[in-house]
Design a protein around this motif. Structure first.
Motif, PDB file in Angstrom:
ATOM      1  N   THR A 374      59.143  18.334  33.748  1.00 35.19           N
ATOM      2  CA  THR A 374      57.794  17.850  34.227  1.00 35.19           C
ATOM      3  C   THR A 374      56.810  18.353  34.741  1.00 35.19           C
ATOM      4  O   THR A 374      56.225  18.652  35.063  1.00 35.19           O
ATOM      5  CB  THR A 374      58.934  17.149  34.929  1.00 35.19           C
ATOM      6  OG1 THR A 374      60.546  16.735  35.471  1.00 35.19           O
ATOM      7  CG2 THR A 374      57.546  16.002  35.673  1.00 35.19           C
ATOM      8  N   ALA A 375      55.934  17.178  33.182  1.00 35.09           N
ATOM      9  CA  ALA A 375      53.868  17.946  33.885  1.00 35.09           C
ATOM     10  C   ALA A 375      53.773  17.695  34.567  1.00 35.09           C
ATOM     11  O   ALA A 375      54.570  16.769  35.801  1.00 35.09           O
ATOM     12  CB  ALA A 375      53.409  16.770  32.322  1.00 35.09           C
ATOM     13  N   TRP A 376      52.720  18.295  35.247  1.00 31.70           N
ATOM     14  CA  TRP A 376      51.593  19.083  36.432  1.00 31.70           C
ATOM     15  C   TRP A 376      51.338  17.582  36.262  1.00 31.70           C
ATOM     16  O   TRP A 376      51.760  16.804  38.368  1.00 31.70           O
ATOM     17  CB  TRP A 376      51.054  19.811  36.368  1.00 31.70           C
ATOM     18  CG  TRP A 376      50.003  20.340  37.095  1.00 31.70           C
ATOM     19  CD1 TRP A 376      49.098  20.096  37.293  1.00 31.70           C
ATOM     20  CD2 TRP A 376      50.124  21.155  38.479  1.00 31.70           C
ATOM     21  NE1 TRP A 376      48.136  19.803  38.693  1.00 31.70           N
ATOM     22  CE2 TRP A 376      49.180  21.103  39.475  1.00 31.70           C
ATOM     23  CE3 TRP A 376      51.448  21.829  38.989  1.00 31.70           C
ATOM     24  CZ2 TRP A 376      48.870  21.936  40.412  1.00 31.70           C
ATOM     25  CZ3 TRP A 376      51.335  22.755  39.910  1.00 31.70           C
ATOM     26  CH2 TRP A 376      50.187  22.572  40.780  1.00 31.70           C
ATOM     27  N   GLN A 377      50.314  16.759  36.030  1.00 34.60           N
ATOM     28  CA  GLN A 377      49.520  15.907  36.139  1.00 34.60           C
ATOM     29  C   GLN A 377      50.914  14.562  36.561  1.00 34.60           C
ATOM     30  O   GLN A 377      51.153  13.521  37.163  1.00 34.60           O
ATOM     31  CB  GLN A 377      49.442  15.232  35.177  1.00 34.60           C
ATOM     32  CG  GLN A 377      49.990  14.854  33.686  1.00 34.60           C
ATOM     33  CD  GLN A 377      50.010  15.670  32.529  1.00 34.60           C
ATOM     34  OE1 GLN A 377      50.173  17.170  33.603  1.00 34.60           O
ATOM     35  NE2 GLN A 377      49.846  15.438  31.060  1.00 34.60           N
ATOM     36  N   ASP A 378      51.990  14.894  36.299  1.00 40.60           N
ATOM     37  CA  ASP A 378      53.456  13.836  36.888  1.00 40.60           C
ATOM     38  C   ASP A 378      54.048  14.300  37.716  1.00 40.60           C
ATOM     39  O   ASP A 378      55.209  13.609  38.123  1.00 40.60           O
ATOM     40  CB  ASP A 378      54.341  13.746  35.739  1.00 40.60           C
ATOM     41  CG  ASP A 378      54.229  12.850  34.293  1.00 40.60           C
ATOM     42  OD1 ASP A 378      53.212  12.064  34.152  1.00 40.60           O
ATOM     43  OD2 ASP A 378      54.057  13.211  32.754  1.00 40.60           O
ATOM     44  N   GLY A 379      53.706  15.546  38.216  1.00 41.86           N
ATOM     45  CA  GLY A 379      53.903  15.416  39.617  1.00 41.86           C
ATOM     46  C   GLY A 379      54.882  17.225  39.229  1.00 41.86           C
ATOM     47  O   GLY A 379      56.268  17.371  40.981  1.00 41.86           O
ATOM     48  N   GLY A 380      54.661  17.114  38.459  1.00 39.41           N
ATOM     49  CA  GLY A 380      56.159  18.453  38.236  1.00 39.41           C
ATOM     50  C   GLY A 380      55.327  19.487  39.044  1.00 39.41           C
ATOM     51  O   GLY A 380      54.602  20.152  38.414  1.00 39.41           O
ATOM     52  N   GLY A 381      56.379  20.540  39.683  1.00 39.88           N
ATOM     53  CA  GLY A 381      55.799  22.221  39.860  1.00 39.88           C
ATOM     54  C   GLY A 381      55.607  23.279  38.888  1.00 39.88           C
ATOM     55  O   GLY A 381      56.485  23.149  38.245  1.00 39.88           O
ATOM     56  N   THR A 382      55.853  24.016  39.887  1.00 41.63           N
ATOM     57  CA  THR A 382      55.121  25.057  39.280  1.00 41.63           C
ATOM     58  C   THR A 382      56.146  26.386  39.854  1.00 41.63           C
ATOM     59  O   THR A 382      55.986  27.367  40.041  1.00 41.63           O
ATOM     60  CB  THR A 382      53.802  25.939  38.904  1.00 41.63           C
ATOM     61  OG1 THR A 382      53.134  24.814  38.644  1.00 41.63           O
ATOM     62  CG2 THR A 382      53.708  28.063  38.352  1.00 41.63           C
ATOM     63  N   LEU A 387      60.278  24.747  35.466  1.00 49.38           N
ATOM     64  CA  LEU A 387      60.172  25.739  33.494  1.00 49.38           C
ATOM     65  C   LEU A 387      60.797  26.420  32.901  1.00 49.38           C
ATOM     66  O   LEU A 387      62.005  26.568  33.332  1.00 49.38           O
ATOM     67  CB  LEU A 387      59.049  26.803  34.167  1.00 49.38           C
ATOM     68  CG  LEU A 387      58.709  27.039  35.354  1.00 49.38           C
ATOM     69  CD1 LEU A 387      57.634  28.305  36.132  1.00 49.38           C
ATOM     70  CD2 LEU A 387      56.526  26.766  34.467  1.00 49.38           C
ATOM     71  N   ALA A 388      60.825  25.768  31.937  1.00 49.68           N
ATOM     72  CA  ALA A 388      61.676  26.682  30.849  1.00 49.68           C
ATOM     73  C   ALA A 388      61.275  27.345  29.550  1.00 49.68           C
ATOM     74  O   ALA A 388      59.808  26.942  29.565  1.00 49.68           O
ATOM     75  CB  ALA A 388      62.158  25.494  29.843  1.00 49.68           C
ATOM     76  N   ALA A 389      60.783  28.014  28.956  1.00 48.99           N
ATOM     77  CA  ALA A 389      60.597  28.642  27.678  1.00 48.99           C
ATOM     78  C   ALA A 389      60.400  28.326  26.499  1.00 48.99           C
ATOM     79  O   ALA A 389      62.027  27.675  25.683  1.00 48.99           O
ATOM     80  CB  ALA A 389      61.669  29.950  27.723  1.00 48.99           C
ATOM     81  N   LEU A 390      59.439  28.173  25.991  1.00 47.01           N
ATOM     82  CA  LEU A 390      59.579  27.062  24.502  1.00 47.01           C
ATOM     83  C   LEU A 390      59.049  27.559  23.222  1.00 47.01           C
ATOM     84  O   LEU A 390      57.852  27.670  23.603  1.00 47.01           O
ATOM     85  CB  LEU A 390      59.284  25.889  24.687  1.00 47.01           C
ATOM     86  CG  LEU A 390      59.967  24.514  25.373  1.00 47.01           C
ATOM     87  CD1 LEU A 390      59.515  23.318  25.262  1.00 47.01           C
ATOM     88  CD2 LEU A 390      61.363  24.732  25.193  1.00 47.01           C
ATOM     89  N   CYS A 391      59.062  27.995  22.360  1.00 50.32           N
ATOM     90  CA  CYS A 391      58.001  28.792  21.294  1.00 50.32           C
ATOM     91  C   CYS A 391      56.956  27.785  20.989  1.00 50.32           C
ATOM     92  O   CYS A 391      57.519  25.558  21.291  1.00 50.32           O
ATOM     93  CB  CYS A 391      58.898  28.724  19.771  1.00 50.32           C
ATOM     94  SG  CYS A 391      59.436  27.297  19.173  1.00 50.32           S
ATOM     95  N   THR A 392      56.028  28.038  21.068  1.00 48.71           N
ATOM     96  CA  THR A 392      54.702  26.698  19.867  1.00 48.71           C
ATOM     97  C   THR A 392      55.242  25.891  19.532  1.00 48.71           C
ATOM     98  O   THR A 392      55.068  24.919  19.895  1.00 48.71           O
ATOM     99  CB  THR A 392      54.131  27.474  19.739  1.00 48.71           C
ATOM    100  OG1 THR A 392      53.414  28.930  19.962  1.00 48.71           O
ATOM    101  CG2 THR A 392      52.562  26.560  19.630  1.00 48.71           C
ATOM    102  N   ALA A 393      55.972  26.041  18.443  1.00 52.62           N
ATOM    103  CA  ALA A 393      56.340  24.281  17.691  1.00 52.62           C
ATOM    104  C   ALA A 393      57.257  23.751  18.948  1.00 52.62           C
ATOM    105  O   ALA A 393      57.195  22.907  17.945  1.00 52.62           O
ATOM    106  CB  ALA A 393      57.176  25.369  16.240  1.00 52.62           C
TER     107      ALA A 393
END
Length: 432
Positions: A374-382, A387-393
């Motif tokens: 959940t994006a930081w700007q949408d209220g998602g926390g660190t 958090l999830a590991a995602l490759c660049t693609a």
């Protein structure tokens, strides 16, 4: 009296879950006759249906080849025995009929015979359209040198999850199963394979060539990890892609041209690159470290390795503690006391995920980005729960319109595509 609260009947079978057959092929052909009028979701379903039909046809062909191979040399339906010799010309006949080489025909007959015997379960799953021919062939190839009894045990261990795995994921599961079921054989095969390490070069078109190296899994994983680290450290002003940087760095290192420059020194100091020990993640059960058993271990992003090789790595490694739930196999805690909390959190998430959390990706988490689901700007926390590991693609794919990713409380990740299809990636099971 009118009854209005009856539940609607359950939906009937679709192109993605109907058992394939000759009749199903006709239905599929009819359903896709005017494909230009089908909505996107139905086009995807039809593609799955055709894949299942191909698998069914491959299984049926395998059964036919197995029957042909086991008949006596005189063509009778008597099974081959000491008194009824096999046909010496079977491979030549099949080679001409299928327009393949005699060698390829012999392999196809051998695989068909194994799928008709010790690997009958694999053929049944193939005939049901639940795995593709390449994955059935992968199972047969990986257990080709194992006795029938051991091959069947390996097959039974991997088949339940095989329909939801890619070729690479199934390959890792097979290697893990073989190592777990036959640890002594796995160690012996590794010792024999290690003697075959070598480097070779192959010419390609347009003035290019491929430099190929066969080495131990730890050396290969560590080499790639350091090339990636060095490539990423070359700065945002470098307009080369990551792949191009890795290739150039490798060439420079092997030709003696790779150096570290300190532009702040006067005069400028130049020295050979010496990055020290690389970081690779090796998952080793405590029982293996203590010598209690020889359960398979794993290099993150590569796959299973024999227990003895893991012990060899452990003798020359910096250790980090992972606390793993013995029931679920999930990481509960990542012990660390020498870095600030953000670094510890990053280590924890990468240790938890092991690979990119896209359902079809095996890129090591150590080389992935950590994405706020959940994006930081949408209220998602660190936090670990966002958090999830995602490759660049696949990090970029997640941000594209129509794609939706959800990290559930059990740490499974659900992907929804623009056509509405959903795919679930379960949290990594750290148990052997």
């Amino acid at each position: 009296m009118f009854v209005t609260d009856l539940e609607p009947p359950p939906p009937g079978p679709t192109l993605t879950d109907t058992r394939p057959s000759g009749v199903f092929g006709l239905e599929l052909d009819f359903a896709t006759r005017d494909e230009q009028w089908l909505p996107d979701a139905e086009l995807v379903d039809a593609a799955v249906g055709f894949d299942r039909l191909i698998a069914w046809a491959s299984a049926r062909q395998s059964a036919v080849l197995a029957e042909f191979a086991r008949r006596g040399g005189d063509g009778s339906i008597r099974p081959v025995t000491a008194a009824v010799p096999a046909r010496e010309w079977a491979a030549d006949e099949i080679a001409m009929a299928l327009t393949v080489s005699p060698g390829s025909a012999r392999v196809r007959l051998a695989v068909a015979a194994r799928l008709d015997g010790a690997l009958r379960g694999t053929r049944e799953v193939l005939e049901a359209g639940r795995i593709c021919p390449s994955r059935a062939r992968l199972i047969a190839d990986r257990v080709a040198l194992l006795p029938d009894a051991v091959a069947t045990v390996v097959q039974d261990r991997v088949l339940p999850k095989a329909p939801g795995q890619t070729w690479a994921q199934l390959d890792a599961a097979l290697r893990r199963a073989i190592t777990a079921i036959d640890p002594e054989g796995a160690a012996e095969r590794h010792r024999a394979a290690r003697k075959e390490r070598r480097v070779d070069v192959f010419a390609q078109d347009d003035g290019m060539a491929t430099l190929w190296a066969r080495m131990t899994a730890p050396d290969a994983a560590a080499s790639f990890e350091w090339l990636t680290r060095l490539a990423r450290g070359m700065g945002a002003d470098d307009d080369r892609s990551l792949d191009q940087r890795r290739a150039d760095l490798l060439a420079a290192a092997l030709t003696g041209k790779l150096v570290i420059r300190d532009p702040t020194a006067d005069p400028v100091v130049t020295a050979p690159v010496s990055p020290g020990k690389p970081l690779i993640t090796v998952l080793v059960p405590y029982s293996v470290l203590t010598g209690f058993d020889d359960a398979p271990c794993e290099i993150s992003g590569y796959g299973p390795i024999p227990a003895q090789l893991a012990r060899d790595i452990a003798a020359d490694a910096v250790w980090k503690r992972l606390l793993v739930d013995p029931v679920s196999g999930a990481v509960l805690d990542h012990g660390r006391s020498t870095y600030r909390p953000p670094a510890a959190l990053a280590d924890h998430v990468r240790a938890r995920d092991v690979t990119c959390r896209h359902p079809r990706c095996r890129r090591a988490a150590t080389t992935c980005e950590l994405d706020h689901v959940t994006a930081w700007q949408d209220g998602g926390g660190t936090g670990e729960d966002n958090l999830a590991a995602l490759c660049t693609a696949h990090h970029d794919l997640k941000e594209q319109p129509g794609w939706r990713v959800v990290l559930h409380p059990d740490r499974s990740v659900e992907w929804t595509t623009p056509t509405g299809h959903t795919y679930l990636t379960a949290p990594y099971d750290h148990r052997v």
